[in-house]
Scaffold this active site. Structure first.
Site, PDB file in Angstrom:
ATOM      1  N   PRO A 128      38.347  -4.065  64.290  1.00 55.97           N
ATOM      2  CA  PRO A 128      39.222  -3.484  65.322  1.00 55.97           C
ATOM      3  C   PRO A 128      40.184  -2.473  64.710  1.00 55.97           C
ATOM      4  CG  PRO A 128      39.912  -5.739  64.812  1.00 55.97           C
ATOM      5  CD  PRO A 128      38.638  -5.495  64.055  1.00 55.97           C
ATOM      6  N   ASP A 129      40.572  -1.465  65.519  1.00 52.05           N
ATOM      7  CA  ASP A 129      41.621  -0.587  64.999  1.00 52.05           C
ATOM      8  C   ASP A 129      42.952  -1.256  65.317  1.00 52.05           C
ATOM      9  OD1 ASP A 129      41.508   1.914  67.714  1.00 52.05           O
ATOM     10  OD2 ASP A 129      42.310  -0.129  67.618  1.00 52.05           O
ATOM     11  N   PHE A 130      44.054  -0.578  65.195  1.00 53.74           N
ATOM     12  CA  PHE A 130      45.363  -1.245  65.338  1.00 53.74           C
ATOM     13  C   PHE A 130      45.958  -1.063  66.725  1.00 53.74           C
ATOM     14  CE2 PHE A 130      45.895  -2.553  61.007  1.00 53.74           C
ATOM     15  CZ  PHE A 130      45.103  -1.648  60.292  1.00 53.74           C
ATOM     16  N   ARG A 131      45.859   0.177  67.260  1.00 47.95           N
ATOM     17  CA  ARG A 131      46.681   0.491  68.436  1.00 47.95           C
ATOM     18  C   ARG A 131      45.898   0.786  69.720  1.00 47.95           C
ATOM     19  NH1 ARG A 131      48.716   2.255  63.807  1.00 47.95           N
ATOM     20  NH2 ARG A 131      50.821   1.523  63.245  1.00 47.95           N
ATOM     21  N   GLN A 165      43.331   5.796  55.390  1.00 46.53           N
ATOM     22  CA  GLN A 165      44.377   4.782  55.627  1.00 46.53           C
ATOM     23  C   GLN A 165      43.745   3.401  55.652  1.00 46.53           C
ATOM     24  OE1 GLN A 165      47.310   6.375  58.908  1.00 46.53           O
ATOM     25  NE2 GLN A 165      45.268   7.218  59.264  1.00 46.53           N
ATOM     26  N   ASN A 166      42.424   3.350  55.652  1.00 47.90           N
ATOM     27  CA  ASN A 166      41.729   2.086  55.863  1.00 47.90           C
ATOM     28  C   ASN A 166      41.713   1.231  54.595  1.00 47.90           C
ATOM     29  OD1 ASN A 166      41.316   3.090  58.378  1.00 47.90           O
ATOM     30  ND2 ASN A 166      39.184   3.684  58.027  1.00 47.90           N
ATOM     31  N   ILE A 167      41.760  -0.085  54.793  1.00 47.57           N
ATOM     32  CA  ILE A 167      41.820  -1.035  53.677  1.00 47.57           C
ATOM     33  C   ILE A 167      40.494  -1.776  53.531  1.00 47.57           C
ATOM     34  CG2 ILE A 167      44.311  -1.347  53.862  1.00 47.57           C
ATOM     35  CD1 ILE A 167      43.832  -3.827  55.563  1.00 47.57           C
ATOM     36  N   ASP A 168      39.483  -1.325  54.309  1.00 47.09           N
ATOM     37  CA  ASP A 168      38.210  -2.066  54.365  1.00 47.09           C
ATOM     38  C   ASP A 168      37.218  -1.662  53.267  1.00 47.09           C
ATOM     39  OD1 ASP A 168      37.548  -0.100  57.357  1.00 47.09           O
ATOM     40  OD2 ASP A 168      37.140   0.415  55.260  1.00 47.09           O
ATOM     41  N   HIS A 199      46.684   3.555  51.790  1.00 44.53           N
ATOM     42  CA  HIS A 199      47.352   2.280  52.137  1.00 44.53           C
ATOM     43  C   HIS A 199      46.764   1.140  51.330  1.00 44.53           C
ATOM     44  CE1 HIS A 199      48.694   4.118  56.244  1.00 44.53           C
ATOM     45  NE2 HIS A 199      49.307   4.643  55.193  1.00 44.53           N
ATOM     46  N   ASN A 236      38.266  12.292  67.393  1.00 45.04           N
ATOM     47  CA  ASN A 236      39.034  11.118  67.810  1.00 45.04           C
ATOM     48  C   ASN A 236      38.809  10.858  69.289  1.00 45.04           C
ATOM     49  OD1 ASN A 236      40.998   9.296  66.461  1.00 45.04           O
ATOM     50  ND2 ASN A 236      42.316   9.880  68.175  1.00 45.04           N
TER      51      ASN A 236
END
Ligand code: APR
Length: 278
Positions: free
Chosen positions: A45-48, A118-121, A138, A234
């Site tokens: 999932p994304d965040f927002r 920005q992804n941590i995956d 990040h 986007n």
């Protein structure tokens, strides 16, 4: 001819104009800025996003506010919510997307200067994007340290703890261990700041799958030169896109947009072959 037209380097402000520009000699260094939207089709999932976003689905963690799960002060007092989430988000369970393969294709064709993510995956690495072309602004789950004495914590022990939903505790000082993800209240890695000036040499900036709400990452869009086309892939319009003469936006799922671009460039087969390999 007023100076605005003189500044326009794209024949048409759409994917056709972008594809033509990429094929021209004027486009050598492509920079990527990526966010959670490039991993949603992998199942992360994304965040927002209103309903599906992570921040709309954390009620079970009983947080004072959603971002607390990634806040260093909150974590110091109570690391449990983060580790509940880490168990669900743990890398290794997800496959890179077509968009990740597109970033690799740009690298293989010597267009990719740097992918700021920005992804941590770690899906960019998993897709085969060369590590020296990736700036994980990040951080990521790749390594972890004790937040008290900074001692490294073994990768295999970390994977075990996350899998069994146990709290990893520092073997030296009994402090809490945290993956090297940049939490709110922590600084971004040095390599993020040392890479900024390269953006001035960008011939094309492609921003994908991000709401451009978190700084300093979001401010990268302002560093590229006025004459550098900026392409937004986007679901929705973000970052004041359209404020510059050479802004192009393509508001659709990024996997569809990258396929369209590869179609126009005659790279579709290579894109599919790379993705089939992940
Ligand atoms: N294709 C294109 N865009 C998409 C897709 C998709 N398949 N899925 C989602 N999006 C868009 C959303 O519409 C939204 O604009 O991607 C954007 C994701 O925005 P966020 O959820 O805010 O994620 P991101 O911008 O990466 O968040 C930035 O916030 O919590 C911090 O550190 C965390 O790195 C994260 C930072």
């Amino acid at each position: 001819v007023d100076d605005d037209d003189a500044l326009q380097v794209l024949e048409t402000l759409d994917l056709h104009g972008i594809a033509k520009y990429i094929k021209s000699d004027a486009c050598k260094n492509i920079f990527i800025m990526a966010g959670a939207g490039i991993s949603t089709s992998a199942g992360i999932p994304d965040f927002r996003s209103p309903d599906t976003g992570l921040y709309a689905n954390l009620a079970r963690l009983k947080l004072p506010y959603p971002e607390a799960v990634f806040d260093i002060t909150f974590f110091r007092n109570n690391p449990k919510p983060f580790y509940t989430l880490a168990h669900e988000l743990a890398p290794g369970k997800f496959r890179p997307t077509l968009t990740h393969s597109f970033i690799r294709l740009l690298a293989e064709k010597n267009y990719l200067h740097t992918c700021f993510t920005q992804n941590i995956d770690t899906l960019e690495r998993r897709a085969g994007v060369p590590a020296d072309k990736i700036i994980e602004a990040h951080g990521s789950f790749a390594t972890q340290h004790c937040i008290k004495c900074k001692a490294e914590y073994p990768d295999d022990e970390m994977r075990e703890k996350i899998k069994n939903q146990e709290l990893p505790i520092c073997n030296k000082c009994k402090g809490y261990v945290k993956p090297d993800i940049v939490f709110f209240g922590e600084g971004l890695p040095d390599e993020f700041f040392s890479s900024l000036e390269h953006l001035r040499s960008a011939d094309l900036l492609i921003v994908m799958g991000t709401s451009l709400t978190v700084h300093p990452f979001a401010s990268l869009t302002e560093i590229v030169d006025e004459s550098c086309p900026r392409l937004l892939l986007n679901l929705d319009l973000v970052g004041g896109w359209g404020s510059r003469t050479n802004d192009v936006s393509c508001l659709m799922p990024c996997d569809d947009a990258v396929r369209k671009i590869c179609e126009l460039l005659g790279w579709e087969e290579e894109l599919d072959a790379l993705w089939a390999d992940t």
